[in-house]
Design a protein around this motif. Sequence first.
Motif, PDB file in Angstrom:
ATOM      1  N   UNK B  50       0.851  -1.187   0.000  1.00 52.63           N
ATOM      2  CA  UNK B  50       0.000   0.000   0.000  1.00 52.63           C
ATOM      3  C   UNK B  50       0.893   1.246   0.000  1.00 52.63           C
ATOM      4  N   UNK B  51       0.315   2.389  -0.250  1.00 52.70           N
ATOM      5  CA  UNK B  51       1.080   3.644  -0.281  1.00 52.70           C
ATOM      6  C   UNK B  51       0.905   4.338  -1.629  1.00 52.70           C
ATOM      7  N   UNK B  52       1.423   5.568  -1.697  1.00 55.99           N
ATOM      8  CA  UNK B  52       1.211   6.394  -2.888  1.00 55.99           C
ATOM      9  C   UNK B  52       1.771   5.724  -4.142  1.00 55.99           C
ATOM     10  N   UNK B  53       2.831   4.898  -4.000  1.00 54.63           N
ATOM     11  CA  UNK B  53       3.418   4.242  -5.162  1.00 54.63           C
ATOM     12  C   UNK B  53       2.911   2.813  -5.317  1.00 54.63           C
ATOM     13  N   UNK B  54       1.841   2.456  -4.612  1.00 51.53           N
ATOM     14  CA  UNK B  54       1.407   1.054  -4.551  1.00 51.53           C
ATOM     15  C   UNK B  54       1.150   0.478  -5.941  1.00 51.53           C
ATOM     16  N   UNK B  55       0.487   1.242  -6.805  1.00 51.33           N
ATOM     17  CA  UNK B  55       0.144   0.662  -8.097  1.00 51.33           C
ATOM     18  C   UNK B  55       1.391   0.340  -8.931  1.00 51.33           C
ATOM     19  N   UNK B  56       2.349   1.272  -8.963  1.00 51.24           N
ATOM     20  CA  UNK B  56       3.583   1.027  -9.708  1.00 51.24           C
ATOM     21  C   UNK B  56       4.318  -0.198  -9.184  1.00 51.24           C
ATOM     22  N   UNK B  57       4.411  -0.308  -7.853  1.00 46.86           N
ATOM     23  CA  UNK B  57       5.117  -1.445  -7.255  1.00 46.86           C
ATOM     24  C   UNK B  57       4.358  -2.747  -7.532  1.00 46.86           C
ATOM     25  N   UNK B 110       7.485   1.629   0.320  1.00 46.14           N
ATOM     26  CA  UNK B 110       8.943   1.721   0.470  1.00 46.14           C
ATOM     27  C   UNK B 110       9.476   0.549   1.280  1.00 46.14           C
ATOM     28  N   UNK B 111       8.671   0.021   2.190  1.00 43.91           N
ATOM     29  CA  UNK B 111       9.097  -1.167   2.937  1.00 43.91           C
ATOM     30  C   UNK B 111       9.178  -2.365   1.979  1.00 43.91           C
ATOM     31  N   UNK B 112       8.194  -2.483   1.106  1.00 42.48           N
ATOM     32  CA  UNK B 112       8.182  -3.576   0.142  1.00 42.48           C
ATOM     33  C   UNK B 112       9.451  -3.544  -0.711  1.00 42.48           C
ATOM     34  N   UNK B 113       9.794  -2.364  -1.216  1.00 43.33           N
ATOM     35  CA  UNK B 113      10.974  -2.246  -2.066  1.00 43.33           C
ATOM     36  C   UNK B 113      12.233  -2.589  -1.286  1.00 43.33           C
ATOM     37  N   UNK B 114      12.312  -2.085  -0.094  1.00 48.42           N
ATOM     38  CA  UNK B 114      13.478  -2.350   0.765  1.00 48.42           C
ATOM     39  C   UNK B 114      13.614  -3.847   1.067  1.00 48.42           C
TER      40      UNK B 114
ATOM     41  N   UNK H 157     -10.347  -1.757  -4.068  1.00 40.39           N
ATOM     42  CA  UNK H 157      -9.131  -2.203  -3.375  1.00 40.39           C
ATOM     43  C   UNK H 157      -7.900  -1.505  -3.973  1.00 40.39           C
ATOM     44  N   UNK H 158      -7.812  -1.500  -5.303  1.00 38.47           N
ATOM     45  CA  UNK H 158      -6.636  -0.934  -5.950  1.00 38.47           C
ATOM     46  C   UNK H 158      -6.506   0.565  -5.659  1.00 38.47           C
ATOM     47  N   UNK H 159      -7.648   1.237  -5.485  1.00 39.85           N
ATOM     48  CA  UNK H 159      -7.603   2.654  -5.120  1.00 39.85           C
ATOM     49  C   UNK H 159      -7.294   2.813  -3.629  1.00 39.85           C
ATOM     50  N   UNK H 160      -7.930   1.983  -2.806  1.00 38.59           N
ATOM     51  CA  UNK H 160      -7.797   2.071  -1.352  1.00 38.59           C
ATOM     52  C   UNK H 160      -6.331   1.984  -0.921  1.00 38.59           C
ATOM     53  N   UNK H 161      -5.586   1.035  -1.521  1.00 42.27           N
ATOM     54  CA  UNK H 161      -4.206   0.855  -1.062  1.00 42.27           C
ATOM     55  C   UNK H 161      -3.316   2.033  -1.455  1.00 42.27           C
ATOM     56  N   UNK H 162      -3.718   2.792  -2.465  1.00 46.45           N
ATOM     57  CA  UNK H 162      -2.891   3.941  -2.837  1.00 46.45           C
ATOM     58  C   UNK H 162      -3.045   5.103  -1.858  1.00 46.45           C
TER      59      UNK H 162
END
Lengths: 167, 167, 167, 167, 167, 167, 167, 167, 167, 167, 167, 167
Positions: B50-57, B110-114, H157-162
């Motif tokens: 999850x997070x602002x970059x979630x979709x890209x990741x 960022x945790x996922x990437x790390x 879901x895909x929006x929520x996690x962002x």
Amino acid sequence: MAMESVANSVQLPPLDNPNERAAVGEELQLMLQDLIDLSLVGKQLHWSVFGASARGVHLFLDELVEEWSELADVVAERAVTLGFVPDGQSSAVAAGSRVEPVVVRSLADHVVVWELGRRVAAVAERIRARLGSIGGADLVTQDVLIRVVGTLEKQQWLLRVQLGEKA
Amino acid sequence: MAMESVANSVQLPPLDNPNERAAVGEELQLMLQDLIDLSLVGKQLHWSVFGASARGVHLFLDELVEEWSELADVVAERAVTLGFVPDGQSSAVAAGSRVEPVVVRSLADHVVVWELGRRVAAVAERIRARLGSIGGADLVTQDVLIRVVGTLEKQQWLLRVQLGEKA
Amino acid sequence: MAMESVANSVQLPPLDNPNERAAVGEELQLMLQDLIDLSLVGKQLHWSVFGASARGVHLFLDELVEEWSELADVVAERAVTLGFVPDGQSSAVAAGSRVEPVVVRSLADHVVVWELGRRVAAVAERIRARLGSIGGADLVTQDVLIRVVGTLEKQQWLLRVQLGEKA
Amino acid sequence: MAMESVANSVQLPPLDNPNERAAVGEELQLMLQDLIDLSLVGKQLHWSVFGASARGVHLFLDELVEEWSELADVVAERAVTLGFVPDGQSSAVAAGSRVEPVVVRSLADHVVVWELGRRVAAVAERIRARLGSIGGADLVTQDVLIRVVGTLEKQQWLLRVQLGEKA
Amino acid sequence: MAMESVANSVQLPPLDNPNERAAVGEELQLMLQDLIDLSLVGKQLHWSVFGASARGVHLFLDELVEEWSELADVVAERAVTLGFVPDGQSSAVAAGSRVEPVVVRSLADHVVVWELGRRVAAVAERIRARLGSIGGADLVTQDVLIRVVGTLEKQQWLLRVQLGEKA
Amino acid sequence: MAMESVANSVQLPPLDNPNERAAVGEELQLMLQDLIDLSLVGKQLHWSVFGASARGVHLFLDELVEEWSELADVVAERAVTLGFVPDGQSSAVAAGSRVEPVVVRSLADHVVVWELGRRVAAVAERIRARLGSIGGADLVTQDVLIRVVGTLEKQQWLLRVQLGEKA
Amino acid sequence: MAMESVANSVQLPPLDNPNERAAVGEELQLMLQDLIDLSLVGKQLHWSVFGASARGVHLFLDELVEEWSELADVVAERAVTLGFVPDGQSSAVAAGSRVEPVVVRSLADHVVVWELGRRVAAVAERIRARLGSIGGADLVTQDVLIRVVGTLEKQQWLLRVQLGEKA
Amino acid sequence: MAMESVANSVQLPPLDNPNERAAVGEELQLMLQDLIDLSLVGKQLHWSVFGASARGVHLFLDELVEEWSELADVVAERAVTLGFVPDGQSSAVAAGSRVEPVVVRSLADHVVVWELGRRVAAVAERIRARLGSIGGADLVTQDVLIRVVGTLEKQQWLLRVQLGEKA
Amino acid sequence: MAMESVANSVQLPPLDNPNERAAVGEELQLMLQDLIDLSLVGKQLHWSVFGASARGVHLFLDELVEEWSELADVVAERAVTLGFVPDGQSSAVAAGSRVEPVVVRSLADHVVVWELGRRVAAVAERIRARLGSIGGADLVTQDVLIRVVGTLEKQQWLLRVQLGEKA
Amino acid sequence: MAMESVANSVQLPPLDNPNERAAVGEELQLMLQDLIDLSLVGKQLHWSVFGASARGVHLFLDELVEEWSELADVVAERAVTLGFVPDGQSSAVAAGSRVEPVVVRSLADHVVVWELGRRVAAVAERIRARLGSIGGADLVTQDVLIRVVGTLEKQQWLLRVQLGEKA
Amino acid sequence: MAMESVANSVQLPPLDNPNERAAVGEELQLMLQDLIDLSLVGKQLHWSVFGASARGVHLFLDELVEEWSELADVVAERAVTLGFVPDGQSSAVAAGSRVEPVVVRSLADHVVVWELGRRVAAVAERIRARLGSIGGADLVTQDVLIRVVGTLEKQQWLLRVQLGEKA
Amino acid sequence: MAMESVANSVQLPPLDNPNERAAVGEELQLMLQDLIDLSLVGKQLHWSVFGASARGVHLFLDELVEEWSELADVVAERAVTLGFVPDGQSSAVAAGSRVEPVVVRSLADHVVVWELGRRVAAVAERIRARLGSIGGADLVTQDVLIRVVGTLEKQQWLLRVQLGEKA
């Protein structure tokens, strides 16, 4: 394994029976682990098969593995959509899956088909047994699982007929 | 796990150092288990991020998982080509892989990437350390592994740069 | 068969050991003739195979023939790149190839696999035996041949396992 | 079954022997019914086959059915081009086709190949017997039928060789 | 037509109401025969249509025939998956199908659409009438049939609107 | 080279003149050997050509080789369909082909076109001379050969015009 | 030009000889600048070429430019993977590249091929000269460069033969 | 808005509860208006988004808009299939849709995701609430809507996690 | 229009009746001019058609024009292959073609179909009348023309049926 | 840099103001150099970017570089079409381009977007300023440049919005 | 509707007449609303059409809707590029669009074509009337609108000719 | 050739100078006839070319012919859009085109390029001379013609440079 706060900002889908949300999540996790395990067993047999039909079985196994991976993804994403993060890592699969491992050596083509057919049938049967109760909680999840069962049962037929002469 | 009779009818590839055939097979099995485990961890993070970059990741993880699955297949098929059937099933992977599992809950991008970057680097480093000695036994296997290391190290860079602001 | 003047205008690649240029060319010519001969034998078997697995073998042979034709092209183009024009015509192949012809009549599927498996293994083994010395003269040519050997050995495995029940 | 007035506005192709127009139409109708019936029998066997080669036969049958459907379309459209509307409906096919039905139960793969091979050969032979006289009436229709016979005879070979070990 | 021993080696899907397995198989056989018959009637009309809209109808009929053939395959494969081999050959279709044949001659475009529309509506209605009781025996089969009915009803609309000016 | 028992189980195509079956087979074998030899000579020239038009000729040769390989396959499969297994291996081609080898060295582009043009014309002329008598035995085989001749003669034109300035 | 802190968070690949990391980076930078410069010179010639073969050369140049751009990207990404950011901007290329510029005017096709052939040969030779020492530091980087040299030397052959009549 | 005579010539699908035909049509019309409105809001945000994640969101919005347009088409065509023509024009959507408009100015990426997530969740929830009663009238329409809800909830879901870091 | 010296360097195809070479060339030229003219008339109608079926006819005309252009190319290339350069320029087509021009104004769809149908039928009939005598001179050219006639007659049917209601 | 004799044989396009031919050529050369330089800077940033959005920016840069290379080709080919050979080699670009180089080290994603946005805006603005005067000399060249400006200004927007949170 | 601060960081395109920036934005907004409204009306008619040509019109409408959606996107993105965020939501379209709604019921095919043709012509005419003044402010925007008008006028022709028999 | 009543039902595009509508139509008709004639001359040369570059020119001509056919279609459709039906039939083209015919015999490659280059340049120049006045009547038609001129002038360059050595 956790019903977390990710879902705070935008509300989760309102199941017909919201009290069963965690229960549905746990069921999906078990199904996910079975499907991942099928795909690992399938790949193992892809590398191990020998016999006059080895090439046909080798190629067929890659199609099956592809289908199981896609079904696993659909099941896991439905779980997360409901707010439940399932565990699909190797130790969780090894612990939770109800799919028997196969012996690690070269295996004759008819043995491969036989071993795989039994495992596919068992997974299909376990998921089928849960269709009714899950439908009571959430029709959308039920629809996902009907697709999973339909796919597995068709594979079961395609494997079953290859055993004809050996049965 | 067994050097079997499948190879009787047509001879096996004559390695430069045939005495090391079993040793090479065992090494390939370890690498296979690491690569399968990476692909399962990658899928797990695909569902958890999850997070602002979630979709890209989320999308990048599917590309990585695809690459790891393909590399795993290449490594396993090289082992079988040399006459060794490796074990790539869930319990063997859970037992033999040196990749750490991740915690099962929603994880910030960022945790996922790390977490992923560290694991990819560790697998690449372990295989790189074996390039020289395997080259002594079999140049063809070495060439397969150079491709594996090159791919993993490029992924390591692509992950590393995404951590810039957090480092 | 000739180290000619085509190379006068722009210089040839400076091998690590330029004295071995002609020797490398001659080795590549032998490998080319083996690969062309494999492709002709493969096509012959494509037309001759019978038996319960005939269709699978018939189709598999076309994939193998395609791969051998492509490898032959890569080997011949490397020879010309080094300034040596190899001979790949029917009389040269008939004279120079070390691949045994097959009997001209309908052949049972398991016989086809067996006959082909032995020939592929022999060609792979002969090229493998030259990897080291060619690497001493030219790393780029060695890299081409490692690809050839890797491909042939994988085919050898795929053929070997189809013989399981007959071995 | 009727030479109708649709052709009034723009004249029909002037056959070499226009008196044989109806006769050619009737012959094409018989061939059409045989080809449709082959495609239905082929689909039936696609669902019924079992045995070690079941999957290969199952897939091969779909290719054959595709080819028969396309040939049937070409034959029917040639008939209509000549001004004759053939009957390709189930009762006409059941009545007019000279293809024997197969028994309705699971059938072993070698039985499937045997039963199909005989039927394909019979249809090819019947059409081949008419090539000469149809050529006398219309070279374009003859050309269509040469293509049909060539395709069926090639299928006959592909089926025949799969029977090798059973013959 | 027979519930056979092919299913002995790997068990059949455990329906919610296993006593109805044969009954479900017989129903699927009737639906299969209707769908095959629709595809033959559709092809017949493809060859017979004339009028200002002939070309559009000619092309549309090929799309419909393609869809009916695919639905027929799905229905037949579901029957076999449940252990029942249905009969889809010309004499069985001619005897069992409830689709009326069309007259064999050139047919005006609006007549073609009218005749086809009535037949599609009748088949859709017959299958729809069985959705409930089949759902009681097997949710997976019901899901297959919901797709069949949905597709046929959409075709029924697409045909119905083309009749506007004639109605 | 042998009219074998593979054809026992399902009968062979009934030629118009069955006594000529073996003769037709032998003729097809000669044509096959010419076509395979053309493809090997074409590949040889693909590697040997130099001159201002070298690149265009190099690429055109690959198109021609592709066409010859496909025609060779069609011819060989027609022979096997008639019950005759032709010999397409290197020693048979070297012995039986009537295509002259080319000198093994770099060859100027106009020389390549000239040498190839003569060989293609010769093969086309030899097959054309047999069209009539083969048509007397089997119209289907004749149709295959008309396609072969038509393709070769078109290539002959495409090569011929490239010689304009040199002629 | 700088070995920076981007690599702090996840460790860099452990070269066989880590002391040579910066040296390898600088060598890759020089190769990158040569490859970018080749692609700019190639584009320049794409616009400037005239003569009877102009169209063929014009199109061939676009294929070469495509290959050089891709090789440049592979080389630059290997440098960054090792922790070194190379400079590929116009002033750095103008300063660092060892590729001679061409005169800015319309150039005859054979001049274009000659000028390009010499430059490609020079770049290939310079990289080939470094294969051994780089292999001592990092087998993965060496493998990248073997691919670069192999590609350039094949281009060198394809250009060389086009000069035949002028040499 | 009208249950018209278009359906006279060929009868409409016989719903389980035909009295509810108009009611089902009206419900589908409301869902259609919500889906069209979502697609217009999505396009609006596609043009308005700014921030570090703007490009990812911009592209993701086009995928979502594509999915909503396709779902809208499926819903509208189901309504017409049942004999009800829904109104999907701008004034009807503006009046009937329950989706809130967004403010017309540049909007930060996290605001865009947040605003969209809430709207998607609301539409999904409204349709989910009607699944049961519609299933009572028509299983085929219910199946269409289960697909709509499943798609919307996955998007949710895909929006929520962002939104993770902002929540 | 000229039997020229281009054919000196490599001999021309040896027709069965070489004395008829020029005659065959002249016949092919006439057919070429008819086919080019059909394609120009077709394009003219593509721009001029109006009426309720205008769009269908407009699109169908582009398919027909595409087919005529391809047939024209095949016919012209056969002529050149035989050593005869035909004239396909506008003044030669205007002078030699036997296809009537159409009036230059908007034309109703049924008029377009009618006008075109008559012209296609006339061209087909003229070529059909020459099949026999050309077959006496050259079987390969005859085969080309059988394909042309078959294609035109099928188009004639497709046009004819569109006239149904007007006839 | 030279208005040469290549244009002697076939005349050059007659500009509205032929006296400005050389001036237009020089302007196109400057624009070409700016566009090539943008593509080199873009590639440099592709390798240097780090930060949470690094992957998105890395991929976006490749799309931009692709667009700039294509625009550069269009601009250069227009110049040559007018009879002017522009200089697009590294030293000319380094000397003539008005695009500032970027610093050679890892660069944070928002810095990359900022640096690039400014450069794209500057190039677009310079070309826009010349649209009017070039339109006075040649409408076709003006049309090419309108496309260039439109593309650059759209990129400028796509970059600008990514800076939102930093501005 | 707002000229905002998003444009602060990187400057906006410098229009020929910057004072007209807002005016151009408002004009583009009106055109956008017309185009969105056309696409909604088109979809409405796609669902409502009946009559003998219904299928052709139904399919043609989807092509038109696709083109209008793409043009709307181009227009909106040009507005945002100039620093103006237009409003394309349902209420703004309902309020601002000058496209008349159609009646909500089944509509005969010729009525559909007539209603649509008038609306397309009206939108094209309104945009055409603004080409000159917008060209005075910004040639790039003018070029976008010329494309819009050209597309709409071609559609107008394609619709107009379908009305022929009714006019 | 006629400004007809087809345009009554839906109004024609309102040109800036409606009085010039017929004049614009006549100009477009002349351009159409030139483009059709170019495509016929191009095809003629495609069949007639000989010489060392014959194959390259033969293939290039097909690309040019494809482009001219597409441009002719665009020009004709613009005329019809404006309400003018142009005449593109063979006699009109023969009478109206200003493209000189070529001599009908085999033509050397450089002659072909020379002859074609002159004709393309002449057509481009004639259309360019009309750009200004047509722009005064209709900006959309001008935009179509700018594309035509740009394409022809680029072809002119591609042909011109192939003449280099002969000039």
